[in-house]
Design an enzyme around this catalytic site. Structure first.
Site, PDB file in Angstrom:
ATOM      1  CB  THR A  11      -1.922 -12.523   6.231  1.00 53.30           C
ATOM      2  OG1 THR A  11      -2.637 -13.934   6.862  1.00 53.30           O
ATOM      3  CG2 THR A  11      -0.964 -13.453   5.317  1.00 53.30           C
ATOM      4  CG  ASP A  13      -1.830  -9.203   1.714  1.00 52.74           C
ATOM      5  OD1 ASP A  13      -1.874 -10.416   2.768  1.00 52.74           O
ATOM      6  OD2 ASP A  13      -2.325  -8.366   2.380  1.00 52.74           O
ATOM      7  N   GLY A  39      -4.041 -10.251   6.080  1.00 46.68           N
ATOM      8  CA  GLY A  39      -4.862 -11.060   6.400  1.00 46.68           C
ATOM      9  C   GLY A  39      -6.392  -9.598   6.403  1.00 46.68           C
ATOM     10  CG  ASN A  43      -6.362  -7.015   5.150  1.00 42.28           C
ATOM     11  OD1 ASN A  43      -5.253  -6.639   5.330  1.00 42.28           O
ATOM     12  ND2 ASN A  43      -7.016  -8.158   4.586  1.00 42.28           N
ATOM     13  CG  ASN A 177     -17.691 -12.774  -2.777  1.00 40.29           C
ATOM     14  OD1 ASN A 177     -18.586 -13.764  -2.876  1.00 40.29           O
ATOM     15  ND2 ASN A 177     -16.608 -12.753  -3.378  1.00 40.29           N
ATOM     16  N   GLY A 197     -18.660  -5.481  -5.524  1.00 36.67           N
ATOM     17  CA  GLY A 197     -17.849  -4.898  -6.167  1.00 36.67           C
ATOM     18  C   GLY A 197     -18.400  -3.719  -6.458  1.00 36.67           C
ATOM     19  CG  ASP A 219      -4.391  -4.186  -5.228  1.00 35.87           C
ATOM     20  OD1 ASP A 219      -5.062  -4.916  -5.058  1.00 35.87           O
ATOM     21  OD2 ASP A 219      -2.841  -3.566  -4.870  1.00 35.87           O
ATOM     22  CG  ASP A 225     -10.450  -8.522   4.026  1.00 35.82           C
ATOM     23  OD1 ASP A 225     -11.960  -9.218   4.478  1.00 35.82           O
ATOM     24  OD2 ASP A 225      -9.801  -9.089   3.613  1.00 35.82           O
TER      25      ASP A 225
END
Length: 281
Positions: A11, A13, A39, A43, A177, A197, A219, A225
């Site tokens: 993908t 971004d 993507g 990634n 997650n 996280g 960010d 990923d």
């Protein structure tokens, strides 16, 4: 060194940075715009390759400028691309991403050629990995390829509810997650890596907790990923799951301190230095 085979999305971004994320029906004036390769499949392939793994990616892209951008970036990181189909006249997948000052994001993914990904072929891999941005037939094909190769099969069922729960449970290992873990309760394989996280990760069923290293988030896009790709690459290289997960958590921590997805992923040497600093009194 074993081979990591990944079947997943490719993908472009399109990332906008602003003071906060827009509410429904609202426009927010942004500060900067970035076009970068992304993507989940791509990634994770880049993250694994930068950590030192041998990586082969199976997927699909269009013959447009976005597809050329993504392919060039993957090749530059040494990812083997012979199983990536180029569809004439198709558009490469695109993700529209908003990022706020705290590093949180919103993502709208438009599949494009990712909807055309077909079941991959066995290739002698040690580990097969897939995610939820490709068709169900391709995901089922990853299981078949893993069985044929005698490989460990890993599923990252993201976005949440993107993969049939019955398929997820047939993999050897799932990386999820907390939201995905709750949504797939009762359908996960016995072995699970639960990512949390800034709080690190948990190995299930043992319940062993591995903490994250301190990081100043710029960010968070693509951090999951980074962890998944590095984890899979380490397992393909023969590392024990506890050791490779610690390494993967550190890689993800570095990635949130930088902008973008693939552009934020660290090299093996960078992760080793971060881990070394964390153990020095």
């Amino acid at each position: 060194m074993g081979l990591l085979a990944i079947c997943g999305s490719i993908t472009a971004d399109l990332i906008g940075y602003g003071p906060r994320l827009p509410r429904p029906g609202e426009s927010v004036l942004g500060r900067r715009f970035l076009v970068a390769p992304g993507g989940k499949g791509a990634n994770q392939a880049v993250a694994a390759a930068r950590s030192g793994a041998r990586v082969r990616l199976a997927g699909a892209r269009g013959d447009d400028a976005h597809g050329e951008l993504c392919a060039a970036a993957l090749a530059a990181d040494g990812v083997e691309l012979s199983a990536v189909a180029v569809h004439r006249g198709a558009t490469t997948g695109v993700a529209l991403i908003c990022v706020d000052e705290a590093g949180e994001n919103q993502i709208l993914a438009i599949p494009g050629a990712n909807a055309l990904v077909t079941p991959p072929s066995p290739c002698g891999a040690s580990v097969w990995l897939c995610q939820g941005e490709i068709p169900a037939a391709a995901i089922d094909g990853v299981l078949a390829a893993a069985r044929a190769d005698g490989a460990l099969s890993i599923c990252n069922p993201s976005p949440v509810n993107a993969i049939d729960p019955e398929l997820v449970g047939r993999f050897d290992l799932a990386v999820v997650n907390e939201l995905e873990h709750e949504a797939l309760r009762g359908h996960l394989p016995e072995r699970v890596v639960l990512t949390r996280g800034a709080r690190g990760a948990v190995l299930l069923p043992s319940g062993e907790e591995l903490p994250a290293l301190p990081a100043r988030a710029v960010d968070t896009t693509g951090a999951g990923d980074a962890l998944t790709g590095v984890l899979a690459g380490g397992l393909a290289s023969g590392m024990a799951i506890e050791a490779t997960l610690r390494f993967a958590i550190a890689a993800a921590g570095i990635s949130v301190e930088r902008e973008g997805c693939q552009t934020s992923y660290p090299t093996r040497a960078e992760v080793e230095r971060r881990l070394q600093r964390s153990t020095v009194p």
